[in-house]
Design an enzyme around this catalytic site. Structure first.
Site, PDB file in Angstrom:
ATOM      1  N   CYS A   1       7.857   1.195 -63.057  1.00 21.69           N
ATOM      2  CA  CYS A   1       8.381   2.552 -63.268  1.00 21.69           C
ATOM      3  C   CYS A   1       9.530   2.866 -62.305  1.00 21.69           C
ATOM      4  O   CYS A   1      10.268   3.817 -62.501  1.00 21.69           O
ATOM      5  CB  CYS A   1       7.262   3.591 -63.144  1.00 21.69           C
ATOM      6  SG  CYS A   1       6.548   3.699 -61.496  1.00 21.69           S
TER       7      CYS A   1
ATOM      8  N   HIS B   1     -15.129  -3.503 -54.760  1.00 20.18           N
ATOM      9  CA  HIS B   1     -14.140  -2.597 -54.175  1.00 20.18           C
ATOM     10  C   HIS B   1     -12.719  -3.144 -54.260  1.00 20.18           C
ATOM     11  O   HIS B   1     -11.856  -2.731 -53.493  1.00 20.18           O
ATOM     12  CB  HIS B   1     -14.535  -2.280 -52.716  1.00 20.18           C
ATOM     13  CG  HIS B   1     -15.838  -1.535 -52.614  1.00 20.18           C
ATOM     14  ND1 HIS B   1     -16.536  -1.364 -51.442  1.00 20.18           N
ATOM     15  CD2 HIS B   1     -16.575  -0.896 -53.561  1.00 20.18           C
ATOM     16  CE1 HIS B   1     -17.647  -0.667 -51.673  1.00 20.18           C
ATOM     17  NE2 HIS B   1     -17.690  -0.385 -52.952  1.00 20.18           N
TER      18      HIS B   1
ATOM     19  N   ARG C   1      -4.788  -5.102 -42.177  1.00 18.14           N
ATOM     20  CA  ARG C   1      -6.003  -5.752 -42.699  1.00 18.14           C
ATOM     21  C   ARG C   1      -5.651  -6.985 -43.541  1.00 18.14           C
ATOM     22  O   ARG C   1      -6.371  -7.989 -43.528  1.00 18.14           O
ATOM     23  CB  ARG C   1      -6.838  -4.745 -43.494  1.00 18.14           C
ATOM     24  CG  ARG C   1      -7.433  -3.695 -42.542  1.00 18.14           C
ATOM     25  CD  ARG C   1      -8.263  -2.680 -43.264  1.00 18.14           C
ATOM     26  NE  ARG C   1      -9.328  -3.296 -44.036  1.00 18.14           N
ATOM     27  CZ  ARG C   1      -9.933  -2.710 -45.056  1.00 18.14           C
ATOM     28  NH1 ARG C   1      -9.580  -1.497 -45.423  1.00 18.14           N
ATOM     29  NH2 ARG C   1     -10.889  -3.326 -45.710  1.00 18.14           N
TER      30      ARG C   1
ATOM     31  N   TYR D   1      -3.435  -1.024 -44.080  1.00 22.54           N
ATOM     32  CA  TYR D   1      -3.742  -2.110 -45.025  1.00 22.54           C
ATOM     33  C   TYR D   1      -2.922  -3.366 -44.747  1.00 22.54           C
ATOM     34  O   TYR D   1      -3.386  -4.489 -44.964  1.00 22.54           O
ATOM     35  CB  TYR D   1      -3.597  -1.620 -46.480  1.00 22.54           C
ATOM     36  CG  TYR D   1      -4.820  -0.819 -46.862  1.00 22.54           C
ATOM     37  CD1 TYR D   1      -5.988  -1.465 -47.249  1.00 22.54           C
ATOM     38  CD2 TYR D   1      -4.844   0.568 -46.732  1.00 22.54           C
ATOM     39  CE1 TYR D   1      -7.144  -0.756 -47.525  1.00 22.54           C
ATOM     40  CE2 TYR D   1      -5.992   1.293 -47.013  1.00 22.54           C
ATOM     41  CZ  TYR D   1      -7.136   0.620 -47.407  1.00 22.54           C
ATOM     42  OH  TYR D   1      -8.282   1.324 -47.668  1.00 22.54           O
TER      43      TYR D   1
ATOM     44  N   CYS E   1       0.424   0.280 -59.014  1.00 25.22           N
ATOM     45  CA  CYS E   1       1.218   1.503 -58.956  1.00 25.22           C
ATOM     46  C   CYS E   1       0.311   2.677 -58.612  1.00 25.22           C
ATOM     47  O   CYS E   1      -0.812   2.766 -59.119  1.00 25.22           O
ATOM     48  CB  CYS E   1       1.903   1.733 -60.307  1.00 25.22           C
ATOM     49  SG  CYS E   1       3.008   3.162 -60.276  1.00 25.22           S
TER      50      CYS E   1
ATOM     51  N   CYS F   1       7.041   0.401 -57.026  1.00 29.84           N
ATOM     52  CA  CYS F   1       6.590  -0.196 -58.287  1.00 29.84           C
ATOM     53  C   CYS F   1       7.792  -0.761 -59.056  1.00 29.84           C
ATOM     54  O   CYS F   1       8.744  -0.029 -59.342  1.00 29.84           O
ATOM     55  CB  CYS F   1       5.877   0.867 -59.116  1.00 29.84           C
ATOM     56  SG  CYS F   1       5.424   0.258 -60.745  1.00 29.84           S
TER      57      CYS F   1
HETATM   58  N1  APR Z   1     -24.148 -10.275 -39.380  1.00 24.53           N
HETATM   59  C1  APR Z   1     -24.899  -9.468 -40.180  1.00 24.53           C
HETATM   60  N2  APR Z   1     -24.736  -8.125 -40.220  1.00 24.53           N
HETATM   61  C2  APR Z   1     -23.787  -7.599 -39.447  1.00 24.53           C
HETATM   62  C3  APR Z   1     -22.967  -8.373 -38.586  1.00 24.53           C
HETATM   63  C4  APR Z   1     -23.189  -9.769 -38.577  1.00 24.53           C
HETATM   64  N3  APR Z   1     -22.468 -10.587 -37.786  1.00 24.53           N
HETATM   65  N4  APR Z   1     -22.117  -7.544 -37.932  1.00 24.53           N
HETATM   66  C5  APR Z   1     -22.377  -6.304 -38.380  1.00 24.53           C
HETATM   67  N5  APR Z   1     -23.381  -6.323 -39.288  1.00 24.53           N
HETATM   68  C6  APR Z   1     -23.936  -5.218 -40.080  1.00 24.53           C
HETATM   69  C7  APR Z   1     -23.966  -3.873 -39.383  1.00 24.53           C
HETATM   70  O1  APR Z   1     -25.182  -3.710 -38.665  1.00 24.53           O
HETATM   71  C8  APR Z   1     -23.867  -2.931 -40.575  1.00 24.53           C
HETATM   72  O2  APR Z   1     -25.162  -2.691 -41.133  1.00 24.53           O
HETATM   73  O3  APR Z   1     -23.037  -5.053 -41.166  1.00 24.53           O
HETATM   74  C9  APR Z   1     -23.078  -3.710 -41.605  1.00 24.53           C
HETATM   75  C10 APR Z   1     -21.652  -3.222 -41.808  1.00 24.53           C
HETATM   76  O4  APR Z   1     -21.716  -1.933 -42.334  1.00 24.53           O
HETATM   77  P1  APR Z   1     -20.394  -1.108 -42.700  1.00 24.53           P
HETATM   78  O5  APR Z   1     -19.427  -1.194 -41.588  1.00 24.53           O
HETATM   79  O6  APR Z   1     -20.835   0.238 -43.130  1.00 24.53           O
HETATM   80  O7  APR Z   1     -19.779  -1.945 -43.919  1.00 24.53           O
HETATM   81  P2  APR Z   1     -20.181  -1.918 -45.445  1.00 24.53           P
HETATM   82  O8  APR Z   1     -21.630  -1.691 -45.631  1.00 24.53           O
HETATM   83  O9  APR Z   1     -19.572  -3.135 -46.042  1.00 24.53           O
HETATM   84  O10 APR Z   1     -19.377  -0.652 -45.958  1.00 24.53           O
HETATM   85  C11 APR Z   1     -19.361  -0.365 -47.323  1.00 24.53           C
HETATM   86  O11 APR Z   1     -17.654   1.271 -47.008  1.00 24.53           O
HETATM   87  O12 APR Z   1     -15.570   2.157 -46.315  1.00 24.53           O
HETATM   88  C12 APR Z   1     -16.264   1.315 -47.019  1.00 24.53           C
HETATM   89  O13 APR Z   1     -15.215   0.389 -48.869  1.00 24.53           O
HETATM   90  C13 APR Z   1     -15.671   0.100 -47.578  1.00 24.53           C
HETATM   91  O14 APR Z   1     -16.748  -1.738 -48.668  1.00 24.53           O
HETATM   92  C14 APR Z   1     -16.862  -0.817 -47.589  1.00 24.53           C
HETATM   93  C15 APR Z   1     -18.023   0.143 -47.756  1.00 24.53           C
HETATM   94 ZN    ZN Z   2       4.691   2.266 -61.644  1.00 26.90          ZN
END
Ligand code: APR
Ligand code: ZN
Length: 343
Positions: A216, A129, A78, A75, A137, A213
Site C-alpha cells: 500500500c 503468537h 528481540r 522488536y 502491514c 509496507c
Molecule cells: N526452565 C523452565 N522454566 C523457566 C525457566 C527455565 N530455564 N526460566 C523461567 N522459567 C519459567 C518461569 O518460572 C515462568 O513460569 O518460565 C515462565 C515464563 O513465564 P512468562 O515470562 O510469563 O512467559 P510466557 O508464559 O511464555 O508468557 C506468555 O505472554 O507477553 C506474553 O506473548 C507473550 O507469549 C508470551 C505470553
Molecule cells: Zn500495506
C-alpha cells in the site's frame, strides 16, 4: 548417577516414563522458559523489563500507534537476540519427540524461531503468537504479510548500536593480527549493546525511517506477532481445533457407536516454562486433561505450576536439563551438537 537426576524424584521419573511410553497423542505447551537457557529473557519476573518498560506493555496495538519507533526498537532487539541465540537441548528434544510420535503437537507461545531452527517438523508446531520473523502491514485491510524475514536490522535505522568499547579493546589486544582484529570487530557489532538497559541511549527513530509496507506504500510494517487484545492467527486456531476434534472411527464403529463419534483421547500434556497466564494458551492443559490427558509441568518456579491435580507430575528446574532427561526413554541421548547451552 547422572548429575541431572538430582533434580528429579526417581519414582516420579519412573511413573512418567511408563506413561510416556504408552502415550501417542501428546500436546506440549511451551512458553518463554523453554528459551531462557538459550539466553532469551522471559516476560514476567526477572528479565521482564525492557529499559523501564514492562515487556508486556510494549506488546499492544496502542503502544505501536503511539510510539512505533520505540516498539520497533524493542522488536528489532528481540529479533537480533533471537537470531544470535541457539536452540537448547529442550528444543531439540521436543523436535525429536515429534519425529518419534507423529501425533505429538506443540502449541508454542514463543516467537523466537528456536523450535523451527531445532528442526521441529513444521506441521507439528503451531505458533500461537506468530513469529518475530514475520512482518505485516499495520493496516489489516491491506493484508500484506512477509514471512521468514531474517534481515538484521530490518531497516538501517533499527540497527542495535554496536559495542564500540569492546571493539576498541579487542583490536588493541592484537594489534598485529589483522584477521583477529576484524573478527573481534565483527563480534562486537553482532553482539551490540544491551539496549534492554535504560542507561544505554537509543536514538529516536522518525516514522519515515521505519519499515514501510511495499504493497500500500502508506502504512508501516509491524512485527507479525500477536499483541494483547488481538486474535490468534485463524489458521493456527483451526488447526488446533481440528487436532482436538479428530476422531478415531475404528474403535467406535466396533463398539457399534457410529452415530456418536467421540474425539480421540489425549494421553499426555507437557506444560513447559510458562507462567500460564495468557489465554488461550493457558487453557490447553485443561482442555487436554478433559480429554483424558495426564499433565506434567516443567518450570523453575513451583508457584507457576497452576491447578496441579492428583496424578500430575511437577518437575522443577531448567527446561533445558529436564525436558531431554524425562523424554530420554523415547528419544534417546542428545547428539553432541545439541547439548551446548548459551554461555
Ligand atoms: N526452565 C523452565 N522454566 C523457566 C525457566 C527455565 N530455564 N526460566 C523461567 N522459567 C519459567 C518461569 O518460572 C515462568 O513460569 O518460565 C515462565 C515464563 O513465564 P512468562 O515470562 O510469563 O512467559 P510466557 O508464559 O511464555 O508468557 C506468555 O505472554 O507477553 C506474553 O506473548 C507473550 O507469549 C508470551 C505470553
Ligand atoms: Zn500495506
Amino acid at each position: 548417577m547422572d548429575y541431572r537426576s538430582a533434580f528429579l524424584s526417581p519414582s516420579d521419573l519412573e511413573s512418567f516414563t511408563a506413561h510416556l511410553q504408552r502415550s501417542q497423542r501428546i500436546v506440549a505447551v511451551p512458553g518463554a522458559g523453554l528459551s531462557a537457557s538459550s539466553g532469551l529473557p522471559t516476560f514476567r519476573g526477572a528479565g521482564g523489563l525492557w529499559r523501564n518498560y514492562n515487556a508486556t506493555s510494549l506488546a499492544t496495538p496502542g503502544a505501536f500507534r503511539s510510539d512505533p519507533g520505540l516498539v520497533w526498537m524493542f522488536y528489532s532487539y528481540r529479533r537480533h537476540m533471537s537470531l544470535n541465540a541457539k536452540p537448547n537441548p529442550a528444543h531439540y528434544a521436543l523436535a525429536e519427540l515429534a519425529r518419534r510420535k507423529p501425533e505429538f503437537l506443540t502449541l508454542s507461545q514463543n516467537v523466537d524461531g528456536l523450535s523451527p531452527r531445532a528442526g521441529h517438523p513444521a506441521d507439528q508446531v503451531k505458533l500461537l503468537h506468530g513469529s518475530l520473523f514475520d512482518v505485516k502491514c499495520e493496516d489489516e485491510s491491506c493484508g500484506y504479510i512477509r514471512r521468514d524475514d531474517f534481515d538484521d536490522p530490518i531497516v538501517p535505522a533499527l540497527a542495535i548500536p554496536a559495542d564500540e568499547s569492546s571493539m576498541a579493546e579487542q583490536s588493541k589486544a592484537r594489534p598485529d593480527q589483522a584477521l583477529q582484529a576484524a573478527m573481534a570487530r565483527k563480534a562486537a557489532l553482532i553482539k551490540g549493546l544491551d539496549i534492554s538497559d535504560a542507561s544505554i541511549p537509543i536514538p529516536t527513530i522518525p516514522r519515515s525511517s521505519l519499515p514501510h509496507c511495499p504493497k500500500c506504500k502508506t502504512s508501516l510494517l509491524r512485527p507479525g506477532v500477536v499483541w494483547f487484545g488481538e486474535m490468534l492467527p485463524e489458521a493456527v486456531l483451526s488447526d488446533i481445533d481440528a487436532y482436538f476434534d479428530e476422531v478415531d472411527p475404528k474403535p467406535q464403529a466396533e463398539a457399534g457407536n457410529k452415530g456418536h463419534m467421540q474425539p480421540k483421547k489425549v494421553d499426555l500434556c507437557l506444560v513447559i516454562g510458562t507462567s500460564s497466564q495468557v489465554y488461550p494458551a493457558a487453557g490447553y492443559a485443561s482442555q487436554a486433561r478433559s480429554m483424558g490427558a495426564r499433565v506434567a509441568v516443567i518450570n523453575t518456579d513451583p508457584s507457576d505450576a497452576r491447578d496441579l491435580q492428583e496424578g500430575d507430575w511437577f518437575f522443577k528446574g531448567d527446561a533445558a536439563d529436564i525436558v531431554p532427561e524425562i523424554l530420554k526413554s523415547v528419544i534417546g541421548e542428545p547428539k553432541a551438537s545439541e547439548v551446548g547451552k548459551a554461555g
